[in-house]
Write a protein that holds these residues in place. Sequence first.
Motif, mmCIF file in Angstrom:
data_model
loop_
_atom_site.group_PDB
_atom_site.id
_atom_site.type_symbol
_atom_site.label_atom_id
_atom_site.label_comp_id
_atom_site.label_asym_id
_atom_site.label_seq_id
_atom_site.Cartn_x
_atom_site.Cartn_y
_atom_site.Cartn_z
ATOM 1 N N HIS A 116 76.050 41.498 -16.082
ATOM 2 C CA HIS A 116 75.597 41.197 -14.723
ATOM 3 C C HIS A 116 75.950 42.275 -13.696
ATOM 4 N N VAL A 117 76.561 43.367 -14.146
ATOM 5 C CA VAL A 117 76.868 44.469 -13.237
ATOM 6 C C VAL A 117 75.547 45.139 -12.852
ATOM 7 N N ARG A 118 75.287 45.220 -11.564
ATOM 8 C CA ARG A 118 73.989 45.715 -11.070
ATOM 9 C C ARG A 118 73.777 47.211 -11.290
ATOM 10 N N ASP A 119 74.820 47.992 -11.087
ATOM 11 C CA ASP A 119 74.714 49.449 -11.237
ATOM 12 C C ASP A 119 74.609 49.782 -12.731
ATOM 13 N N GLY A 120 73.458 50.295 -13.126
ATOM 14 C CA GLY A 120 73.199 50.569 -14.539
ATOM 15 C C GLY A 120 74.175 51.546 -15.170
ATOM 16 N N ARG A 121 74.534 52.604 -14.426
ATOM 17 C CA ARG A 121 75.506 53.567 -14.968
ATOM 18 C C ARG A 121 76.862 52.919 -15.183
ATOM 19 N N ARG A 122 77.299 52.154 -14.206
ATOM 20 C CA ARG A 122 78.599 51.472 -14.314
ATOM 21 C C ARG A 122 78.567 50.459 -15.459
ATOM 22 N N ARG A 123 77.458 49.722 -15.584
ATOM 23 C CA ARG A 123 77.311 48.730 -16.653
ATOM 24 C C ARG A 123 77.392 49.410 -18.026
ATOM 25 N N ARG A 124 76.716 50.546 -18.197
ATOM 26 C CA ARG A 124 76.746 51.261 -19.486
ATOM 27 C C ARG A 124 78.145 51.803 -19.771
ATOM 28 N N THR A 125 78.799 52.318 -18.744
ATOM 29 C CA THR A 125 80.167 52.825 -18.927
ATOM 30 C C THR A 125 81.103 51.698 -19.358
ATOM 31 N N LEU A 126 81.023 50.566 -18.659
ATOM 32 C CA LEU A 126 81.864 49.409 -19.010
ATOM 33 C C LEU A 126 81.538 48.904 -20.415
ATOM 34 N N SER A 127 80.255 48.824 -20.726
ATOM 35 C CA SER A 127 79.841 48.354 -22.054
ATOM 36 C C SER A 127 80.390 49.254 -23.147
ATOM 37 N N GLY A 128 80.328 50.567 -22.927
ATOM 38 C CA GLY A 128 80.847 51.515 -23.911
ATOM 39 C C GLY A 128 82.346 51.405 -24.080
ATOM 40 N N LYS A 129 83.075 51.297 -22.971
ATOM 41 C CA LYS A 129 84.536 51.151 -23.029
ATOM 42 C C LYS A 129 84.909 49.855 -23.733
ATOM 43 N N PHE A 130 84.200 48.787 -23.387
ATOM 44 C CA PHE A 130 84.473 47.489 -24.003
ATOM 45 C C PHE A 130 84.200 47.547 -25.513
ATOM 46 N N ARG A 131 83.061 48.123 -25.893
ATOM 47 C CA ARG A 131 82.744 48.270 -27.320
ATOM 48 C C ARG A 131 83.819 49.070 -28.043
ATOM 49 N N ASP A 132 84.246 50.179 -27.448
ATOM 50 C CA ASP A 132 85.276 51.014 -28.076
ATOM 51 C C ASP A 132 86.578 50.238 -28.258
ATOM 52 N N ASP A 133 86.985 49.484 -27.234
ATOM 53 C CA ASP A 133 88.218 48.699 -27.330
ATOM 54 C C ASP A 133 88.109 47.610 -28.385
ATOM 55 N N VAL A 134 86.955 46.954 -28.463
ATOM 56 C CA VAL A 134 86.752 45.915 -29.487
ATOM 57 C C VAL A 134 86.815 46.553 -30.869
ATOM 58 N N LYS A 135 86.111 47.663 -31.051
ATOM 59 C CA LYS A 135 86.102 48.348 -32.355
ATOM 60 C C LYS A 135 87.511 48.786 -32.745
ATOM 61 N N GLN A 136 88.224 49.406 -31.816
ATOM 62 C CA GLN A 136 89.585 49.857 -32.110
ATOM 63 C C GLN A 136 90.504 48.675 -32.410
ATOM 64 N N SER A 137 90.320 47.576 -31.706
ATOM 65 C CA SER A 137 91.141 46.388 -31.950
ATOM 66 C C SER A 137 90.882 45.833 -33.340
ATOM 67 N N LEU A 138 89.636 45.841 -33.756
ATOM 68 C CA LEU A 138 89.309 45.362 -35.102
ATOM 69 C C LEU A 138 89.849 46.303 -36.176
ATOM 70 N N ASP A 139 89.972 47.585 -35.843
ATOM 71 C CA ASP A 139 90.538 48.570 -36.773
ATOM 72 C C ASP A 139 92.061 48.569 -36.754
ATOM 73 N N GLY A 140 92.672 47.754 -35.866
ATOM 74 C CA GLY A 140 94.128 47.680 -35.781
ATOM 75 C C GLY A 140 94.743 48.715 -34.863
ATOM 76 N N ASN A 141 93.922 49.443 -34.119
ATOM 77 C CA ASN A 141 94.423 50.500 -33.237
ATOM 78 C C ASN A 141 94.111 50.241 -31.777
ATOM 79 N N GLY A 142 93.690 49.051 -31.450
ATOM 80 C CA GLY A 142 93.227 48.763 -30.097
ATOM 81 C C GLY A 142 94.304 48.264 -29.174
ATOM 82 N N PRO A 143 93.882 47.978 -27.960
ATOM 83 C CA PRO A 143 94.831 47.534 -26.945
ATOM 84 C C PRO A 143 95.316 46.104 -27.161
ATOM 85 N N TRP A 144 94.589 45.337 -27.969
ATOM 86 C CA TRP A 144 94.956 43.950 -28.228
ATOM 87 C C TRP A 144 94.471 43.561 -29.613
#
Length: 160
Positions: free
Chosen positions: A66-94
Amino acid sequence: MAGIPVLSGIAILDTSWLLELYRVPGYCKASRFHCVRKNIDDIINAGGELFVTVPVLFEVANHITHVRDGRRRRTLSGKFRDDVKQSLDGNGPWTIVATGKDILLRSEDVIRLADRFLQASGENYSFADISIIDLATTLQGRNRAVEILTFDGQLAAYSG
């Protein structure tokens, strides 16, 4: 807000805290970020563990869409995806917590959440809230200190 520190304990992150950590426009307050970041750092530095349930991930992703700014939304989506992936690999923030070995909820998990949702419907709990309460209760049953990091006083009451 939660009263940290959790020494060598467990902290479960609610949607509200992740929205602050990611600074999701429209869903965060600038005045909260540094406090949230400091509490997270204190927990990690004290040897604590951070957990996120799968329904919380879905809620955070929904807010990011729901973030209106497309660039900000893509940046957040990418960061979120990276954190989820790293977390599933055992190297993430949570650590992402699921009911079974599979990260996606099985039909019986969804039915169980729906049953709990029906039971708690008068208390305004979402699937994410219920998943956090259930995880906290399970971990507390194992004699672990559990802090629910949330801005919702009703949900924070399940810390212990």
